[in-house]
Design an enzyme around this catalytic site. Structure first.
Site: not given
Lengths: 429, 429
Positions: A255, A258, A322-323, A356, A415
């Site tokens: 990770q 990145h 996220e993960h 991934d 209505h």
């Protein structure tokens, strides 16, 4: 990585803060480029492509010949790997197809939902050093399963006007209907407003830098939907004594590579584990080509000792990663307690890089705490679920009086009348 | 209603344009109120409530006593009607619960999704003359089924600081956890940033005027999600010779009474039907209390003759209506052809007001053409779908080589290494 011992629960929220991002005020630039593209179409798109990407492009659309040439260039082992990934991604996303299921809420009142693919979708694939062909798969495959009629891809060319062959191969594999050599704000603008070359789409997907993120946010003003708010990638690993510290280190580093603004967090109930992982990180970092990025990322990152794995899960729910990897032989026992995470990896052989690329789950996921309020991309992201109802005369007789009373109480008499006029007719039959 | 005969398909896109809305630049006002509420909390909220709603509120939170008093005030026939509606809405939204379904994409690679309720959600209910308690049901019931832990409701008080009893009764019925007397931009700001009284939430739902809409859009800057972009309500009716023109007129009018900026469209393959509906509209309009609004709305509205019902469906897909009624004995035959609509009503007894109140479907739907790229509110809107994966050692041996090849091709070597280190370990076992 910063090491933190037994922080009090009152401190957890503070520890869950992401590194603050420099906020660039791109609104004006974005607005200017959208206005220009809206007014001058392809000419504006080409102007910005030359200005920002240094590439002169006569034709924005990638030709059949260019695609075929690219396909020929991709090594066969990479093609096979992409096909393996495609099969798994396809299988998992196909399992997300919602079957039509009619519910009779009251006798004679039948309600159901049907999914329809969003007719025109745009997929943005960033350029740069690494060709993100895996993202082509993650967005193109669900689009294809959803039945989106037009899948328009935009990706910036290199200085020679060329797109990486693996990206073109992946696009051909997932049935992308047209590919354009354009990136950045001008790509998002073209997809949002449409030009002679690039069709206007209804929803835009895909990652990108802060320029692309700002442009996607602005596209909303043109009635275009987008997939997810953007943010740097992140992983949180919960490891207990049954983990393999070398594996955990490798996952954290995968990770960290990145970007310098990524964040990795390690939680454990066991200090020996924290130390062993940190030692393994030092050893493995030295061997990585992207070592510089990794070292910067680790400055933002924390390893934290917490009383129990259950409490680690509570912390993780506040962080909303996220993960989330649970590196434990007992990983599955903790799954029920997870309330906020993009994608969860259970056990010592479920490494994040599997998700991934090739296990089948989607890698387009909520970052920056958005796992509290957003799901990752799935088949759902490419469809609209339309509700249908079929009410019989008897059905309306059953629920009509309740509708009349509620409509009258809301002072919406027309209505009410839509029901009354039908019920009267039924009395006279 | 304007009557248009056999327009050419090239003209359809133009005919599908919504009436242009005056764009108010509210950005500055919204930003100012958010900043004030962030800084001064409840004091700022009370200040704006006094300024905009003319109501002095000592305590923002509605007390138990106020709720009980309101419950006692609601007529029992309205209570029963609300309970009928609740049962149907509950039944339909419960049918949307996604069962866990594990997919083995490759031997040893198991992937699935699990839904979790968004922990804290905010529900905004507008004030004004008509008490929209039906919206409380439409948002509160799926929130309850989703398992949202906190369901925070904000609604503006009247000049005496009082909230309509039916709104409080509906809130008590659907398990809203706290109710605050605050409306407008200041309500959305309080939900987005949190104050001493009003908790910060993760997602904000609900309709509102242009101020509320602008505030919801701005809330995104505080990492808050929202349900749908806002726009005036609308209906498109496709009617053939088997319709009842009186019913069709009543349905068109029930939409027209929402506001002068609403839009109603009638399509038919039969000129006699168009004329009969228009005649019925004239007759029914005279009897409506909201006649002034209806007349203004009808100026924006069109009745259009088109060759065939199939072509009417094609036109409707371009228009992408919030509500689509197919007033025909053969309505179900056309359902498959519908690609863009919020909610569809099939047949002569499926009136739109049924879906607005009590049939079970949700009435929070995409307007203004957003049915091209958005679904209406459903159980999905209140949950996050988290992906999980559990990969065995064998599973990783099966897909690991593909991951290694793809990661290397994307120049992400740490991603590759997370697999390599595990595969090596397995070789040595």
């Amino acid at each position: 990585m910063q090491k933190i011992m037994n922080p009090q629960p009152a401190e957890w929220e503070g520890l869950c803060q992401r590194p603050e991002l420099p906020i660039a005020d791109l609104q004006q630039l974005v607005q200017q480029i959208f206005t220009d593209v809206k007014k001058n179409g392809d000419a504006a798109v080409k102007k910005y492509t030359s200005l920002f990407d240094g590439a002169v492009t006569d034709t924005l659309k990638v030709s059949e010949a260019e695609i075929n040439e690219a396909i020929a260039q991709v090594p066969s082992e990479l093609k096979e790997a992409i096909q393996t990934a495609k099969a798994n991604i396809e299988k998992f996303h196909t399992s997300q197809i919602e079957q039509k299921q009619v519910t009779e809420t009251t006798a004679g009142v039948n309600c159901w939902r049907e999914s329809r693919g969003i007719e025109k979708v745009g997929i943005y694939i960033p350029g740069g050093s690494a060709p993100l062909f895996s993202t082509v798969l993650m967005l193109g495959i669900p689009a294809q399963i959803a039945g989106c009629k037009e899948v328009i891809m935009c990706t910036p060319p290199d200085k020679n006007g060329v797109i990486n062959p693996a990206i073109l191969y992946a696009a051909s594999v997932v049935g992308v209907t047209a590919i354009y050599k354009v990136g950045g704000i001008q790509a998002i603008a073209a997809l949002a407003v449409g030009t002679d070359s690039v069709p206007k789409v209804f929803k835009i997907f895909g990652p990108g830098n802060q320029y692309v993120a700002a442009a996607k946010q602005y596209a909303v003003n043109y009635n275009v939907a987008t997939d997810l708010p953007a943010g740097p990638s992140e992983v949180l690993v919960i490891a207990d004594a049954t983990c393999n510290p070398e594996f955990v280190a490798a996952d954290l580093l995968s990770q960290a590579e990145h970007g310098a603004d990524s964040q990795v967090i390690l939680l454990s109930d066991n200090e020996t584990v924290l130390d062993a992982v940190n030692k393994a990180i030092e050893k493995q970092t030295d061997e990585l080509p992207r070592k510089d990025i990794v070292v910067k990322c680790l400055l933002n990152s924390k390893s934290i000792l917490i009383n129990s794995i259950d409490e680690c899960v509570t912390f993780s729910n506040i962080y909303a990663p996220e993960h989330l990897i649970i590196a434990s032989d007992r990983a599955e026992d903790y799954a029920d307690g997870i309330t906020s995470a993009g994608s969860v990896f259970l056990g010592n052989y479920s490494c994040e890089s599997a998700g991934d690329y090739a296990s089948g789950t989607n890698h387009t996921l909520p970052t920056n705490g958005y796992a509290r309020n957003y799901s990752g991309v799935s088949l759902d992201s490419f469809v609209k679920k339309i509700t249908f109802q079929k009410i019989t005369a008897t059905g309306l007789q059953n629920i009509g009086p309740a509708i009349e009373i509620m409509a009258a109480a809301e002072q919406l008499n027309a209505h009410k009348n839509a029901v009354t006029i039908r019920l009267k007719r039924l009395q006279n039959v």
